[in-house]
Design an enzyme around this catalytic site. Structure first.
Site, PDB file in Angstrom:
ATOM      1  N   ASP A 177      -2.485  -8.233  20.559  1.00 30.61           N
ATOM      2  CA  ASP A 177      -2.473  -8.079  19.110  1.00 30.61           C
ATOM      3  C   ASP A 177      -1.294  -8.886  18.566  1.00 30.61           C
ATOM      4  O   ASP A 177      -0.315  -9.131  19.282  1.00 30.61           O
ATOM      5  CB  ASP A 177      -2.333  -6.610  18.725  1.00 30.61           C
ATOM      6  CG  ASP A 177      -2.397  -6.409  17.218  1.00 30.61           C
ATOM      7  OD1 ASP A 177      -3.439  -6.714  16.620  1.00 30.61           O
ATOM      8  OD2 ASP A 177      -1.393  -5.954  16.629  1.00 30.61           O
ATOM      9  N   GLU A 186       1.280  -9.660  14.887  1.00 31.00           N
ATOM     10  CA  GLU A 186       1.713  -9.337  13.529  1.00 31.00           C
ATOM     11  C   GLU A 186       2.158 -10.644  12.884  1.00 31.00           C
ATOM     12  O   GLU A 186       2.690 -11.540  13.574  1.00 31.00           O
ATOM     13  CB  GLU A 186       2.854  -8.317  13.528  1.00 31.00           C
ATOM     14  CG  GLU A 186       2.496  -6.975  14.157  1.00 31.00           C
ATOM     15  CD  GLU A 186       1.391  -6.225  13.449  1.00 31.00           C
ATOM     16  OE1 GLU A 186       1.144  -6.509  12.250  1.00 31.00           O
ATOM     17  OE2 GLU A 186       0.754  -5.367  14.075  1.00 31.00           O
ATOM     18  N   GLU A 224       4.606  -7.303   0.989  1.00 28.84           N
ATOM     19  CA  GLU A 224       3.370  -6.615   1.379  1.00 28.84           C
ATOM     20  C   GLU A 224       3.154  -6.654   2.888  1.00 28.84           C
ATOM     21  O   GLU A 224       2.629  -5.711   3.478  1.00 28.84           O
ATOM     22  CB  GLU A 224       2.157  -7.219   0.665  1.00 28.84           C
ATOM     23  CG  GLU A 224       1.933  -8.705   0.868  1.00 28.84           C
ATOM     24  CD  GLU A 224       2.664  -9.562  -0.134  1.00 28.84           C
ATOM     25  OE1 GLU A 224       2.252 -10.729  -0.326  1.00 28.84           O
ATOM     26  OE2 GLU A 224       3.654  -9.083  -0.733  1.00 28.84           O
ATOM     27  N   HIS A 233       4.090  -3.864   8.869  1.00 32.65           N
ATOM     28  CA  HIS A 233       4.675  -3.793  10.206  1.00 32.65           C
ATOM     29  C   HIS A 233       6.165  -3.486  10.228  1.00 32.65           C
ATOM     30  O   HIS A 233       6.729  -3.197  11.293  1.00 32.65           O
ATOM     31  CB  HIS A 233       4.419  -5.095  10.979  1.00 32.65           C
ATOM     32  CG  HIS A 233       4.718  -6.351  10.223  1.00 32.65           C
ATOM     33  ND1 HIS A 233       5.953  -6.643   9.688  1.00 32.65           N
ATOM     34  CD2 HIS A 233       3.920  -7.398   9.913  1.00 32.65           C
ATOM     35  CE1 HIS A 233       5.920  -7.826   9.107  1.00 32.65           C
ATOM     36  NE2 HIS A 233       4.688  -8.311   9.207  1.00 32.65           N
ATOM     37  N   HIS A 245       2.243  -0.655  11.924  1.00 33.64           N
ATOM     38  CA  HIS A 245       1.612  -1.529  12.899  1.00 33.64           C
ATOM     39  C   HIS A 245       2.687  -2.130  13.796  1.00 33.64           C
ATOM     40  O   HIS A 245       3.796  -2.423  13.366  1.00 33.64           O
ATOM     41  CB  HIS A 245       0.856  -2.657  12.195  1.00 33.64           C
ATOM     42  CG  HIS A 245      -0.389  -2.209  11.510  1.00 33.64           C
ATOM     43  ND1 HIS A 245      -1.587  -2.854  11.655  1.00 33.64           N
ATOM     44  CD2 HIS A 245      -0.618  -1.170  10.675  1.00 33.64           C
ATOM     45  CE1 HIS A 245      -2.508  -2.246  10.928  1.00 33.64           C
ATOM     46  NE2 HIS A 245      -1.934  -1.218  10.319  1.00 33.64           N
ATOM     47  N   ASP A 285      -0.294  -1.521  19.186  1.00 38.61           N
ATOM     48  CA  ASP A 285      -1.709  -1.684  18.848  1.00 38.61           C
ATOM     49  C   ASP A 285      -2.502  -2.234  20.023  1.00 38.61           C
ATOM     50  O   ASP A 285      -3.677  -1.881  20.205  1.00 38.61           O
ATOM     51  CB  ASP A 285      -1.855  -2.602  17.637  1.00 38.61           C
ATOM     52  CG  ASP A 285      -1.474  -1.909  16.333  1.00 38.61           C
ATOM     53  OD1 ASP A 285      -1.110  -0.710  16.388  1.00 38.61           O
ATOM     54  OD2 ASP A 285      -1.523  -2.546  15.269  1.00 38.61           O
TER      55      ASP A 285
END
Length: 233
Positions: free
Chosen positions: A7, A9, A52, A57, A150, A155
């Site tokens: 995963d 970010e 945002e 995260h 997150h 994740d």
């Protein structure tokens, strides 16, 4: 078969708009069992973190300021990935960012043919049902109570358990650890996949009857009067 569940970010939704990858977390599985090997890295995106994205995260400009640039760790990332099958949730998103980072340093892209998308798998298996990672964790009873924000490695660990369920539900070698971090922060450690315990190979047992047992069986059958298996229907 070696698989890497991963995963990422990022600073935003599209590398075409200049957004960068700031974190990647990878879990190694062999034969659908966790080996205990992981790869995890943060990267300085060389751009301000949009508010945002930080709300998703939690990675601030200050946190990422001293992290390495992608090119400084690209070699070890590619070495960890090797030629394994890759698994990601909404894989197109993650792969666009990974390949954009590789393109920035003149390295060839990773072909999508190597990647399994668990969103597509979930939508095929459960048409019309939510296919987010949270929704699938809830469906399969995967504990996500620690997922406040997150995080790429967290994740990936959750996705590894979801992937097992999507491909048959054999949860051998998967589990969440309850240990605390080694420092004095008192913050619970992120759950980690527990590697499968090695067991010695044992030859299959022999269940064939011995000669003495066969003789005793025949003697027993001879004592039965009018056995059903000889009667006419």
């Amino acid at each position: 078969m070696r698989e890497i569940i991963f995963d990422t970010e990022t600073t935003g939704l599209s590398p075409d708009e200049g957004h960068r990858m700031v974190e990647i977390g990878c879990i190694e599985m062999v034969g659908r069992m966790a080996t205990g090997r992981t790869y995890h890295a943060f990267f300085n995106p060389q751009m301000p973190m949009p508010p945002e994205a930080e709300r998703v995260h939690g990675h601030s400009d200050a946190f990422l300021a001293d992290k390495p640039l992608f090119h400084e760790r690209a070699g070890e990332l590619l070495e960890f990935l090797g030629d394994a099958q890759l698994v990601a949730h909404n894989a197109g998103f993650d792969m666009r960012f990974v390949n954009a980072e590789l393109a920035r340093i003149d390295l060839p892209p990773i072909p999508m043919a190597r990647v399994i998308d668990t969103v597509a798998m979930a939508r095929s298996k459960f048409p019309g049902s939510p296919a987010s990672l949270d929704a699938l964790c809830k469906r399969f009873g995967v504990d996500r109570s620690h997922r406040v924000l997150h995080g790429a490695l967290l994740d990936a660990e959750l996705l590894a358990q979801v992937y097992i369920e999507l491909t048959g539900g054999r949860q051998i070698g998967l589990g969440l650890a309850d240990e605390m971090d080694g420092d004095a922060s008192g913050i619970p450690a992120r759950p980690r996949l527990i590697p499968a315990i090695g067991r010695p190979h044992r030859l299959p047992r022999q269940f064939a009857a011995s000669a003495e047992e066969l003789v005793a069986h025949q003697e027993f059958l001879a004592k039965i009067k009018q056995p059903l298996w000889l009667s006419k229907r």
